[in-house]
Design a protein around this motif. Structure first.
Motif, PDB file in Angstrom:
ATOM      1  N   LYS A 102      36.312  52.647  19.794  1.00 54.43           N
ATOM      2  CA  LYS A 102      37.572  52.138  19.234  1.00 54.43           C
ATOM      3  C   LYS A 102      37.910  50.760  19.789  1.00 54.43           C
ATOM      4  N   TYR A 103      37.673  50.588  21.099  1.00 55.04           N
ATOM      5  CA  TYR A 103      38.003  49.324  21.770  1.00 55.04           C
ATOM      6  C   TYR A 103      36.788  48.869  22.578  1.00 55.04           C
ATOM      7  N   PRO A 104      35.749  48.349  21.907  1.00 56.38           N
ATOM      8  CA  PRO A 104      34.490  48.015  22.581  1.00 56.38           C
ATOM      9  C   PRO A 104      34.641  47.071  23.771  1.00 56.38           C
ATOM     10  N   GLY A 105      35.608  46.176  23.706  1.00 59.34           N
ATOM     11  CA  GLY A 105      35.713  45.172  24.762  1.00 59.34           C
ATOM     12  C   GLY A 105      36.474  45.606  25.995  1.00 59.34           C
ATOM     13  N   ILE A 106      37.263  46.684  25.905  1.00 53.87           N
ATOM     14  CA  ILE A 106      38.171  47.005  27.005  1.00 53.87           C
ATOM     15  C   ILE A 106      37.438  47.497  28.248  1.00 53.87           C
ATOM     16  N   MET A 107      36.446  48.374  28.083  1.00 53.98           N
ATOM     17  CA  MET A 107      35.740  48.917  29.242  1.00 53.98           C
ATOM     18  C   MET A 107      34.928  47.832  29.942  1.00 53.98           C
ATOM     19  N   LEU A 108      34.256  47.001  29.163  1.00 56.36           N
ATOM     20  CA  LEU A 108      33.467  45.917  29.752  1.00 56.36           C
ATOM     21  C   LEU A 108      34.382  44.917  30.457  1.00 56.36           C
ATOM     22  N   SER A 109      35.554  44.668  29.892  1.00 55.27           N
ATOM     23  CA  SER A 109      36.514  43.760  30.529  1.00 55.27           C
ATOM     24  C   SER A 109      37.026  44.354  31.835  1.00 55.27           C
ATOM     25  N   LEU A 110      37.245  45.674  31.841  1.00 57.97           N
ATOM     26  CA  LEU A 110      37.695  46.344  33.060  1.00 57.97           C
ATOM     27  C   LEU A 110      36.628  46.267  34.143  1.00 57.97           C
ATOM     28  N   ILE A 111      35.373  46.501  33.765  1.00 55.35           N
ATOM     29  CA  ILE A 111      34.270  46.408  34.720  1.00 55.35           C
ATOM     30  C   ILE A 111      34.168  44.997  35.279  1.00 55.35           C
ATOM     31  N   SER A 112      34.282  44.008  34.400  1.00 57.26           N
ATOM     32  CA  SER A 112      34.206  42.607  34.826  1.00 57.26           C
ATOM     33  C   SER A 112      35.334  42.279  35.808  1.00 57.26           C
ATOM     34  N   PHE A 113      36.537  42.747  35.498  1.00 54.33           N
ATOM     35  CA  PHE A 113      37.680  42.504  36.371  1.00 54.33           C
ATOM     36  C   PHE A 113      37.482  43.157  37.737  1.00 54.33           C
ATOM     37  N   LEU A 114      37.039  44.401  37.742  1.00 50.84           N
ATOM     38  CA  LEU A 114      36.858  45.123  39.003  1.00 50.84           C
ATOM     39  C   LEU A 114      35.759  44.492  39.859  1.00 50.84           C
ATOM     40  N   SER A 115      34.759  43.904  39.210  1.00 50.50           N
ATOM     41  CA  SER A 115      33.660  43.286  39.959  1.00 50.50           C
ATOM     42  C   SER A 115      34.131  42.072  40.761  1.00 50.50           C
ATOM     43  N   GLU A 116      35.280  41.525  40.380  1.00 51.90           N
ATOM     44  CA  GLU A 116      35.813  40.354  41.069  1.00 51.90           C
ATOM     45  C   GLU A 116      36.775  40.723  42.192  1.00 51.90           C
ATOM     46  N   GLN A 117      37.077  42.025  42.322  1.00 53.11           N
ATOM     47  CA  GLN A 117      38.039  42.471  43.327  1.00 53.11           C
ATOM     48  C   GLN A 117      37.325  42.869  44.616  1.00 53.11           C
ATOM     49  N   LYS A 118      38.007  42.700  45.743  1.00 50.87           N
ATOM     50  CA  LYS A 118      37.434  43.083  47.025  1.00 50.87           C
ATOM     51  C   LYS A 118      37.575  44.578  47.286  1.00 50.87           C
ATOM     52  N   MET A 119      38.515  45.205  46.577  1.00 46.04           N
ATOM     53  CA  MET A 119      38.701  46.643  46.675  1.00 46.04           C
ATOM     54  C   MET A 119      39.307  47.130  45.368  1.00 46.04           C
ATOM     55  N   HIS A 120      39.219  48.444  45.134  1.00 51.50           N
ATOM     56  CA  HIS A 120      39.760  48.974  43.884  1.00 51.50           C
ATOM     57  C   HIS A 120      41.272  48.752  43.871  1.00 51.50           C
ATOM     58  N   PRO A 121      41.786  48.135  42.802  1.00 52.86           N
ATOM     59  CA  PRO A 121      43.230  47.854  42.749  1.00 52.86           C
ATOM     60  C   PRO A 121      44.064  49.128  42.699  1.00 52.86           C
ATOM     61  N   TRP A 122      45.287  49.007  43.169  1.00 45.14           N
ATOM     62  CA  TRP A 122      46.217  50.130  43.139  1.00 45.14           C
ATOM     63  C   TRP A 122      46.601  50.423  41.700  1.00 45.14           C
ATOM     64  N   ILE A 123      46.475  51.690  41.310  1.00 39.32           N
ATOM     65  CA  ILE A 123      46.842  52.101  39.953  1.00 39.32           C
ATOM     66  C   ILE A 123      48.315  52.479  39.949  1.00 39.32           C
ATOM     67  N   PRO A 124      49.147  51.795  39.177  1.00 39.08           N
ATOM     68  CA  PRO A 124      50.591  52.075  39.182  1.00 39.08           C
ATOM     69  C   PRO A 124      50.907  53.471  38.663  1.00 39.08           C
TER      70      PRO A 124
END
Length: 211
Positions: A102-124
């Motif tokens: 349904k949303y092909p780009g969202i998971m890949l964008s999430l993976i890309s974003f997380l790869s730039e983080q030093k730790m897993h971000p806090w989930i609100p």
């Protein structure tokens, strides 16, 4: 928690946040999160950029918000089913696969974003109003807010161990870590290999946990 106990102000805030996420998902398509303009998201939700950044100080916070809602949906769907152990894990991976269609780009964008983080971000934590709008017929909405994907994976691992499905060579903690590796890594691998069957990649990775 009922609709009457939630103020109109809180409901309006929740509706706006959900509308902003919906606008993002509609526009991302097969593209990337970076290509989606804040202006276009705001136009969909009929709010100003000032309002957008009031809810999401950084545009990338929308990705984390998506994950917060996604894991809540996953928990609710599993709670309303009889799936446990590896069946629950397979359900989670199948959900990733279907949502990816349904949303092909969202998971890949999430993976890309997380790869730039030093730790897993806090989930609100989702608010009472958000939970009500998302799951109006659920009686245990307070419990939904407490559960994370880590909790879901951990419970699934415990159940899989009880069912005798897990390899004795792997500890429960290692199994949870491996499931997170599969959650993101198998999806990315399937994309890189231009596979049409993402679930087949998840099944291939799951073999490493089996007895």
């Amino acid at each position: 928690m009922t609709s009457e106990t939630i103020s109109l102000r809180e409901k309006k805030k929740a509706k706006t946040k959900l509308a902003l996420l919906e606008g993002c998902l509609e526009r991302i398509g097969e593209g990337t999160f970076r290509s989606v303009l804040v202006e276009d998201i705001c136009q969909h939700a009929e709010v100003s950029k000032v309002t957008f950044f009031k809810f999401f100080p950084q545009k990338e916070d929308l990705l984390i918000y998506f994950m917060s809602i996604w894991q809540a949906e996953c928990y609710v769907e599993l709670s309303n089913s009889s799936k446990r152990g590896l069946a629950a894990v397979r359900y989670i991976f199948a959900k990733v696969t279907e949502d990816g269609k349904k949303y092909p780009g969202i998971m890949l964008s999430l993976i890309s974003f997380l790869s730039e983080q030093k730790m897993h971000p806090w989930i609100p934590t989702l608010s009472e109003a958000e939970l009500y709008l998302l799951f109006p017929h659920e009686a245990n909405r307070a419990e939904i807010a407490k559960v994370s994907l880590h909790d879901i994976f951990k419970q699934s691992v415990i159940e899989a161990r009880e069912d005798g499905d897990l390899s004795p060579r792997i500890s429960d903690e290692e199994a949870v870590i491996l499931l997170f590796s599969m959650f993101y890594g198998a999806y990315l691998s399937a994309h890189l290999f231009r596979a049409s069957d993402f679930m087949a990649f998840y099944e291939m990775h799951l073999k490493s946990l089996l007895k």
